[in-house]
Motif scaffolding. Structure first.
Motif, short mmCIF file in Angstrom:
data_model
loop_
_atom_site.label_atom_id
_atom_site.label_comp_id
_atom_site.label_asym_id
_atom_site.label_seq_id
_atom_site.Cartn_x
_atom_site.Cartn_y
_atom_site.Cartn_z
N GLU A 280 -11.60 5.44 -1.11
CA GLU A 280 -11.41 5.55 0.41
C GLU A 280 -11.85 4.30 1.16
O GLU A 280 -11.37 3.62 2.33
CB GLU A 280 -12.11 6.72 1.12
N ASP B 21 0.74 -1.12 0.13
CA ASP B 21 -0.07 0.02 -0.03
C ASP B 21 0.92 1.22 -0.12
O ASP B 21 0.59 1.99 -0.79
CB ASP B 21 -0.90 0.00 1.21
N ALA B 22 1.96 1.27 0.81
CA ALA B 22 2.82 2.16 0.87
C ALA B 22 3.59 2.63 -0.35
O ALA B 22 3.83 3.74 -0.97
CB ALA B 22 3.90 2.23 2.02
N PHE C 126 -8.13 1.92 -4.95
CA PHE C 126 -7.72 3.38 -5.02
C PHE C 126 -8.68 4.40 -4.19
O PHE C 126 -8.04 5.22 -3.96
CB PHE C 126 -7.44 3.83 -6.34
N ARG D 151 1.18 4.09 -3.03
CA ARG D 151 0.93 5.58 -2.67
C ARG D 151 2.24 6.41 -3.12
O ARG D 151 2.22 7.50 -3.74
CB ARG D 151 0.70 5.75 -1.20
N SER D 152 3.41 5.86 -2.78
CA SER D 152 4.65 6.54 -3.27
C SER D 152 4.81 6.53 -4.56
O SER D 152 5.14 7.72 -5.21
CB SER D 152 5.90 5.56 -2.53
N ALA E 296 2.60 9.29 -5.89
CA ALA E 296 2.91 10.76 -5.37
C ALA E 296 4.25 10.89 -6.34
O ALA E 296 4.45 12.55 -6.52
CB ALA E 296 3.54 10.71 -4.15
N PHE F 116 -5.09 13.40 -0.59
CA PHE F 116 -5.21 12.97 -1.85
C PHE F 116 -4.04 13.65 -2.69
O PHE F 116 -3.82 14.64 -2.70
CB PHE F 116 -6.50 13.18 -2.39
N PRO F 117 -3.50 12.66 -3.75
CA PRO F 117 -2.48 13.60 -4.66
C PRO F 117 -3.27 14.13 -5.53
O PRO F 117 -4.56 14.09 -5.88
CB PRO F 117 -2.03 12.24 -5.34
N LEU G 19 -7.12 2.76 -0.49
CA LEU G 19 -5.58 3.17 -0.31
C LEU G 19 -5.66 4.79 -0.42
O LEU G 19 -4.72 5.58 -0.20
CB LEU G 19 -5.12 3.03 -1.98
N ARG G 20 -6.80 5.33 -0.62
CA ARG G 20 -7.00 6.64 -0.24
C ARG G 20 -6.47 7.62 -1.31
O ARG G 20 -5.96 8.74 -0.96
CB ARG G 20 -6.97 7.19 1.16
N LEU G 21 -6.42 7.14 -2.46
CA LEU G 21 -5.54 7.85 -3.63
C LEU G 21 -6.63 8.78 -4.35
O LEU G 21 -6.24 9.68 -4.96
CB LEU G 21 -4.76 7.11 -4.44
#
Length: 231
Positions: free
Chosen positions: A94, A69-70, A92, A73-74, A77, A169-170, A105-107
């Motif tokens: 919430e 997951d990290a 992807f 997200r990385s 980003a 969020f990105p 993932l809250r992207l």
């Protein structure tokens, strides 16, 4: 004489998806499919695919258990391209009604909900996607679905109406969607751009089961998202 290296597509191993069809899609595109649960490979790879067969909760548990997951997200980003298919698109967001209390993932803002409209679930078979005006990657066409859940068309992204107080969020330069109707309308695909590249290609349908349409869609994404275009 040096050998020409086949470009790779890293497929994230969640433990809940049958990967044979997405492997075959990669091979049809002339790519080497690499299945991994290594977060470092996910961060570094030129292209990544998050497949999706299974349930929201168990899939998120596997991603968190392995630090994937990290890594995802990385990657987002940093503006590096990643695609998601079916459940892989839903992760992807919430959260999902399928697994209450489980954080995604809250992207992207919003909650995945059970399809409404009274038709039999899951939706199994061919249906049409219709991109909104301004889409640069998505085209209208017939694709294959296997889903009981989706994101409603009322969801907003970059127009300032989304509640971003709960997550960082990105930001993207632009986001375009395609919609499909099965009883009611839902978002069937998303393209998100940054620095003139489609960072996200998210499909509620299955491109790997959608014949030449799915193959051509991924071919366009790979070409437009390639680092070579930035030279």
């Amino acid at each position: 004489m040096s050998q020409i290296r086949t470009p790779s597509l890293v497929i994230i191993e969640t433990g809940v998806a049958n990967l044979a069809s997405v492997r075959a899609l990669a091979e049809r595109l002339g790519l080497q499919p690499i299945v991994t649960s290594d977060p470092e490979e996910v961060v570094r790879a030129p292209f990544v695919l998050l497949p999706g067969v299974g349930a929201f909760g168990p899939a998120m548990h596997k991603l968190r258990e392995r630090g994937l997951d990290a890594a995802i997200r990385s990657r987002v980003a940093e503006g590096r391209p990643i695609a998601g298919i079916c459940l892989g698109m839903q992760l992807f967001f919430e959260a999902s009604e399928e697994s209450e209390g489980v954080q995604g993932l809250r992207l992207l803002p919003g909650k995945v909900k059970r399809l409404s409209g009274g038709l039999p679930l899951p939706q199994l078979g061919w249906n049409r996607i219709e991109p909104e005006p301004g889409s640069r990657l998505l085209l209208a066409g017939w694709v294959y679905f296997a889903n009981s859940y989706g994101v409603g068309i009322e969801q907003k992204f970059n127009d300032g109406t989304a509640d971003t107080s709960k997550a960082a969020f990105p930001r993207f330069d632009s986001i375009s969607i395609a919609t499909t109707t099965y009883g009611s309308a839902f978002i069937s695909a998303i393209e998100a751009w940054r620095d003139d590249r489609p960072v996200l290609l998210l499909c509620q349908f299955h491109p790997e089961l959608s014949g030449s349409f799915g193959k051509n869609l991924f071919a366009r994404w790979l070409e437009l998202a390639s680092e070579r275009r930035r030279v």
